[in-house]
Scaffold this motif. Structure first.
Motif: not given
Length: 215
Positions: A202-215, A124-126, A141-148
């Motif tokens: 790309v790999l990073g914290h979910n919030k960082d990725i969402q901010k950078c790529f406007h997700i 569902a999240k995917w 998803e890599l754990g609760k806070e990080f993703s690829i």
């Protein structure tokens, strides 16, 4: 190659069996229903019809000899909980159990599960990420806070180098690979130049990725 005891052969269990077969692992598959057992025979090393809430039957399988025991039962939580508990009591090395809700996960972890998976929640999240943003192509998803994430290259990055964009310093995001014309380039250097049509892994914290790529 690992030895796997797979219990529960509904749709989720069948998909696990097929994937384990593709990875050349040895799989013993168990279900109470004969038609489900028959359906996975092409993909497993061995299969049996049986009730894994029965301690005698489960003990006869020699659960301690398997590298991992997967409880993929999804239609009866009581059976899943009892099976998980018995597996650990009988000396299973690693027990991974399926959960549909947080409360299920808590009970499973307290009663023998080493790890819990949420296939419905993870899918569902995917889907939420994949189909609400045109530039998101895949998500792990890599754990609760990080993703690829696999993302389309931002238009403003075309023609620039990795060093010029500098997302590691500005956004704390690592570029793992660049895909162009279906081929992944894993040798990404500061001098690597982005081209139109590229997609990025790309790999990073979910919030960082969402901010950078406007997700």
């Amino acid at each position: 190659m690992k030895s796997v005891l797979l219990i529960g052969l509904g749709r989720f269990g069948r998909h696990i069996a097929k994937n384990l077969d593709e990875l050349n692992h040895q799989v013993m598959a168990i279900d109470k229903r004969e038609e489900r057992v028959n359906a996975v025979l092409p993909y497993v090393t061995n299969a049996q019809i049986g009730d894994c809430t029965n301690e005698g039957f489960l003990k006869s399988l020699g659960v301690g000899n398997f590298d991992v025991c997967i409880v993929a039962i999804g239609d009866d939580f009581q059976n899943s909980l009892e099976t998980t508990s018995l597996l650990k009591e009988l000396g299973a090395n690693l027990v991974v159990s399926r959960a549909a809700r947080d409360v299920h996960a808590k009970f499973l972890l307290r009663n023998g599960a080493d790890e819990v998976v949420y296939p419905e929640r993870q899918l569902a999240k995917w889907m939420a990420f994949r189909y609400t943003a045109d530039h998101i192509l895949d998500y792990i998803e890599l754990g609760k806070e990080f993703s690829i994430f696999e993302v389309a290259l931002p238009v403003k990055w075309i023609g620039k180098t990795v060093e010029q964009v500098n997302v590691r310093r500005l956004h704390n995001i690592n570029i793992l690979s660049i895909k162009n014309h279906g081929e992944f380039n894993m040798k990404v250097t500061p001098e690597t130049q982005f081209e139109e049509g590229d997609t990025l892994l790309v790999l990073g914290h979910n919030k960082d990725i969402q901010k950078c790529f406007h997700i």
